[in-house]
Scaffold this motif. Sequence first.
Motif, PDB file in Angstrom:
ATOM      1  N   PHE A 352       1.610  -4.247   0.413  1.00 35.61           N
ATOM      2  CA  PHE A 352       2.711  -3.369   0.034  1.00 35.61           C
ATOM      3  C   PHE A 352       2.208  -2.189  -0.790  1.00 35.61           C
ATOM      4  CE2 PHE A 352       4.941  -7.299   1.021  1.00 35.61           C
ATOM      5  CZ  PHE A 352       6.059  -6.840   1.696  1.00 35.61           C
ATOM      6  N   ALA A 353       1.206  -2.449  -1.635  1.00 34.45           N
ATOM      7  CA  ALA A 353       0.626  -1.356  -2.421  1.00 34.45           C
ATOM      8  C   ALA A 353      -0.078  -0.355  -1.511  1.00 34.45           C
ATOM      9  CB  ALA A 353      -0.354  -1.926  -3.447  1.00 34.45           C
ATOM     10  N   LEU A 354      -0.806  -0.855  -0.503  1.00 37.62           N
ATOM     11  CA  LEU A 354      -1.473   0.027   0.448  1.00 37.62           C
ATOM     12  C   LEU A 354      -0.449   0.854   1.224  1.00 37.62           C
ATOM     13  CD1 LEU A 354      -4.148  -2.436   1.879  1.00 37.62           C
ATOM     14  CD2 LEU A 354      -4.592  -0.484   0.391  1.00 37.62           C
ATOM     15  N   PHE A 355       0.630   0.203   1.647  1.00 38.42           N
ATOM     16  CA  PHE A 355       1.666   0.896   2.410  1.00 38.42           C
ATOM     17  C   PHE A 355       2.313   1.991   1.570  1.00 38.42           C
ATOM     18  CE2 PHE A 355       5.973   1.352   4.168  1.00 38.42           C
ATOM     19  CZ  PHE A 355       5.697   1.490   5.516  1.00 38.42           C
ATOM     20  N   ALA A 356       2.651   1.667   0.328  1.00 36.89           N
ATOM     21  CA  ALA A 356       3.292   2.649  -0.550  1.00 36.89           C
ATOM     22  C   ALA A 356       2.352   3.812  -0.855  1.00 36.89           C
ATOM     23  CB  ALA A 356       3.737   1.968  -1.851  1.00 36.89           C
ATOM     24  N   MET A 357       1.075   3.520  -1.079  1.00 38.86           N
ATOM     25  CA  MET A 357       0.113   4.579  -1.364  1.00 38.86           C
ATOM     26  C   MET A 357      -0.060   5.504  -0.167  1.00 38.86           C
ATOM     27  SD  MET A 357      -2.035   5.916  -3.586  1.00 38.86           S
ATOM     28  CE  MET A 357      -2.715   4.770  -4.790  1.00 38.86           C
ATOM     29  N   SER A 358      -0.060   4.939   1.042  1.00 41.46           N
ATOM     30  CA  SER A 358      -0.233   5.773   2.232  1.00 41.46           C
ATOM     31  C   SER A 358       0.960   6.701   2.437  1.00 41.46           C
ATOM     32  CB  SER A 358      -0.442   4.893   3.466  1.00 41.46           C
ATOM     33  OG  SER A 358       0.725   4.170   3.801  1.00 41.46           O
ATOM     34  N   ILE A 359       2.155   6.253   2.056  1.00 43.20           N
ATOM     35  CA  ILE A 359       3.337   7.114   2.143  1.00 43.20           C
ATOM     36  C   ILE A 359       3.151   8.328   1.248  1.00 43.20           C
ATOM     37  CG2 ILE A 359       5.801   7.282   1.637  1.00 43.20           C
ATOM     38  CD1 ILE A 359       6.039   4.313   2.297  1.00 43.20           C
ATOM     39  N   LEU A 360       2.596   8.096   0.092  1.00 39.77           N
ATOM     40  CA  LEU A 360       2.409   9.169  -0.877  1.00 39.77           C
ATOM     41  C   LEU A 360       1.278  10.106  -0.484  1.00 39.77           C
ATOM     42  CD1 LEU A 360       3.320  10.292  -3.629  1.00 39.77           C
ATOM     43  CD2 LEU A 360       1.635   8.786  -4.698  1.00 39.77           C
ATOM     44  N   LEU A 361       0.188   9.551   0.049  1.00 33.20           N
ATOM     45  CA  LEU A 361      -1.002  10.339   0.331  1.00 33.20           C
ATOM     46  C   LEU A 361      -1.013  10.996   1.709  1.00 33.20           C
ATOM     47  CD1 LEU A 361      -3.906   8.173  -1.160  1.00 33.20           C
ATOM     48  CD2 LEU A 361      -2.639  10.039  -2.226  1.00 33.20           C
ATOM     49  N   ASN A 362      -0.254  10.433   2.658  1.00 34.85           N
ATOM     50  CA  ASN A 362      -0.285  10.936   4.038  1.00 34.85           C
ATOM     51  C   ASN A 362      -1.691  10.908   4.633  1.00 34.85           C
ATOM     52  OD1 ASN A 362       2.372  11.370   4.567  1.00 34.85           O
ATOM     53  ND2 ASN A 362       2.363  13.544   4.099  1.00 34.85           N
ATOM     54  N   SER A 363      -2.481   9.924   4.260  1.00 35.71           N
ATOM     55  CA  SER A 363      -3.852   9.823   4.771  1.00 35.71           C
ATOM     56  C   SER A 363      -4.318   8.381   4.663  1.00 35.71           C
ATOM     57  CB  SER A 363      -4.797  10.736   3.983  1.00 35.71           C
ATOM     58  OG  SER A 363      -6.142  10.461   4.291  1.00 35.71           O
ATOM     59  N   GLN A 364      -4.719   7.806   5.809  1.00 28.17           N
ATOM     60  CA  GLN A 364      -5.252   6.442   5.779  1.00 28.17           C
ATOM     61  C   GLN A 364      -6.567   6.386   5.024  1.00 28.17           C
ATOM     62  OE1 GLN A 364      -4.365   8.003   8.699  1.00 28.17           O
ATOM     63  NE2 GLN A 364      -3.333   6.594  10.087  1.00 28.17           N
ATOM     64  N   ALA A 365      -7.439   7.366   5.287  1.00 31.05           N
ATOM     65  CA  ALA A 365      -8.755   7.358   4.646  1.00 31.05           C
ATOM     66  C   ALA A 365      -8.644   7.505   3.139  1.00 31.05           C
ATOM     67  CB  ALA A 365      -9.617   8.475   5.231  1.00 31.05           C
ATOM     68  N   ALA A 366      -7.792   8.419   2.693  1.00 27.46           N
ATOM     69  CA  ALA A 366      -7.616   8.603   1.249  1.00 27.46           C
ATOM     70  C   ALA A 366      -7.021   7.362   0.609  1.00 27.46           C
ATOM     71  CB  ALA A 366      -6.721   9.816   0.989  1.00 27.46           C
ATOM     72  N   THR A 367      -6.136   6.673   1.322  1.00 23.13           N
ATOM     73  CA  THR A 367      -5.561   5.430   0.804  1.00 23.13           C
ATOM     74  C   THR A 367      -6.625   4.353   0.668  1.00 23.13           C
ATOM     75  OG1 THR A 367      -3.438   5.948   1.853  1.00 23.13           O
ATOM     76  CG2 THR A 367      -3.795   3.666   1.176  1.00 23.13           C
ATOM     77  N   VAL A 368      -7.482   4.232   1.688  1.00 18.00           N
ATOM     78  CA  VAL A 368      -8.567   3.246   1.634  1.00 18.00           C
ATOM     79  C   VAL A 368      -9.478   3.515   0.450  1.00 18.00           C
ATOM     80  CG1 VAL A 368     -10.632   2.409   2.809  1.00 18.00           C
ATOM     81  CG2 VAL A 368      -8.511   2.710   4.095  1.00 18.00           C
ATOM     82  N   ARG A 369      -9.902   4.757   0.309  1.00 14.82           N
ATOM     83  CA  ARG A 369     -10.837   5.086  -0.769  1.00 14.82           C
ATOM     84  C   ARG A 369     -10.158   5.035  -2.127  1.00 14.82           C
ATOM     85  NH1 ARG A 369     -14.369   4.255  -2.205  1.00 14.82           N
ATOM     86  NH2 ARG A 369     -15.316   6.072  -3.159  1.00 14.82           N
ATOM     87  N   GLY A 370      -8.844   5.275  -2.162  1.00 17.15           N
ATOM     88  CA  GLY A 370      -8.158   5.290  -3.442  1.00 17.15           C
ATOM     89  C   GLY A 370      -7.766   3.923  -3.953  1.00 17.15           C
ATOM     90  N   LEU A 371      -7.459   2.971  -3.045  1.00 14.51           N
ATOM     91  CA  LEU A 371      -6.892   1.699  -3.487  1.00 14.51           C
ATOM     92  C   LEU A 371      -7.728   0.476  -3.124  1.00 14.51           C
ATOM     93  CD1 LEU A 371      -4.377   1.088  -5.111  1.00 14.51           C
ATOM     94  CD2 LEU A 371      -3.157   0.608  -2.984  1.00 14.51           C
ATOM     95  N   MET A 372      -8.468   0.527  -2.011  1.00  9.74           N
ATOM     96  CA  MET A 372      -9.270  -0.637  -1.633  1.00  9.74           C
ATOM     97  C   MET A 372     -10.286  -1.047  -2.712  1.00  9.74           C
ATOM     98  SD  MET A 372      -8.564  -2.253   1.185  1.00  9.74           S
ATOM     99  CE  MET A 372      -7.806  -2.107   2.818  1.00  9.74           C
ATOM    100  N   PRO A 373     -10.915  -0.089  -3.434  1.00 12.06           N
ATOM    101  CA  PRO A 373     -11.816  -0.520  -4.517  1.00 12.06           C
ATOM    102  C   PRO A 373     -11.122  -1.376  -5.566  1.00 12.06           C
ATOM    103  CG  PRO A 373     -12.204   1.782  -3.996  1.00 12.06           C
ATOM    104  CD  PRO A 373     -10.969   1.372  -3.231  1.00 12.06           C
TER     105      PRO A 373
END
Length: 450
Positions: A352-373
Amino acid sequence: MFWLQLFIVIIALYVGSRLGGIGLGVMGGLGLSILTFGFGLEPTAPPIDVMLMIAAVITAASTMQAAGGMDVLVRLAERALRRNPQHITFMAPLVTYLFTICAGTGHVAYSVMPVIAEVSRQSGVRPERPMSIAVIASQQAITASPISAATVALLSLLSDQGYHLFDILLVSIPATFIGCLVAALIMTRYGKPLAEDEEFRRRVTEGSVPPIGVRDGHDAGGQEVSSANPGLGRGAVASVVLFLLGVVLVVLFGSVPSLRPAWTDAEGLMHTLGMPQVVEMVMLSTSAVILLITRIPAGSVVKGGVFVAGMQAVISIFGIAWMGDTFFKGNMDVLQGSIHDAVTAAPWLFAFALFAMSILLNSQAATVRGLMPLGIALGLPAPALIAMFPAVNGYFFIPNYPTVIAAIHFDRTGTTRIGRFLFNHSFMLPGLVATSVAVVIGFILSQLVL
């Protein structure tokens, strides 16, 4: 201090997403500057490897586009769609899914959207059905493409734990494909039949769109209107073959580490060539071979839409990932204390955190690098993170992404649209279904194969 820093990060993300283009990247840089100079957080290392990998992949894809390779793929897709008009709700997402897997970016869907809209209207299929799921499939395939920025970013984070590209693809490809298939099945019955849609009938009456059965480019009597049909440039087919060969090599080297060169250091330890360097060398070499064989001007490579979109992604990841890493590292004690137990007991909550972050960022790659760590730091197992990878495809939720807007405009019947209340748009149902099914299937597969 934590909440104030979090507020700075959220404001930077919000303003950057509204600016568009490189806005995310530069606002990430501004947020990083405030965190460093204003709050004294020590900046982490910038994501150089991820940026260079994405740049190399985009260079190869842009070279193929400049050589006419995208036109080859579009013509093949058009033939497939026109041969199966009654099954276009399944064929359209299949085409955009394969396009994105091969090109590594969902923006290639633009090239077939007019074909999908035209074929569906002509055959009497409500265009909203194939158009909406085709856009969603182009987004889902980002997390199934071996050369997408998002997959490359995830690989760079998990490679130290012994997971390879094949491990990610073994879960993400079937998970996202099944998710898109289920969503397409649901969309086959979605909405009124085209012939009964009030908006379509109104537009036919006023003459702004041809009726069912009349091909666009023909008059009302069915007589063809001549149109230009430019031929393919020299080496167009060769560029596609060479690019796909480069993709196969990346998958092969990523899946079989023993194929990569290895060296022994001064301490007697064996070091294998890392996947970031493999991706960079293979894709740059692919671009070089395409240039040499097709003899297209090298300057034309940087003028295509793929290159522009890709370089914007590089800048966005540069700023967002650097700011996110710095924020998470500087506040890890607070974050671990507040959510560690929750996500450890139920790892799926992190989706859910990944999904919400992707809505905000409009980028899968930026979401991965921003939240996966953060997920890694919290101790979430790599198989769970791979299973949740499709959750980063949430930017259909707010209908402001370019492919979403483009699909609405390409459908001249008016069936693909944004609802009166913004969130009741054509992409919400297929997007939620495809993403949730993909994550569920991802968890099942990760338990079976990883």
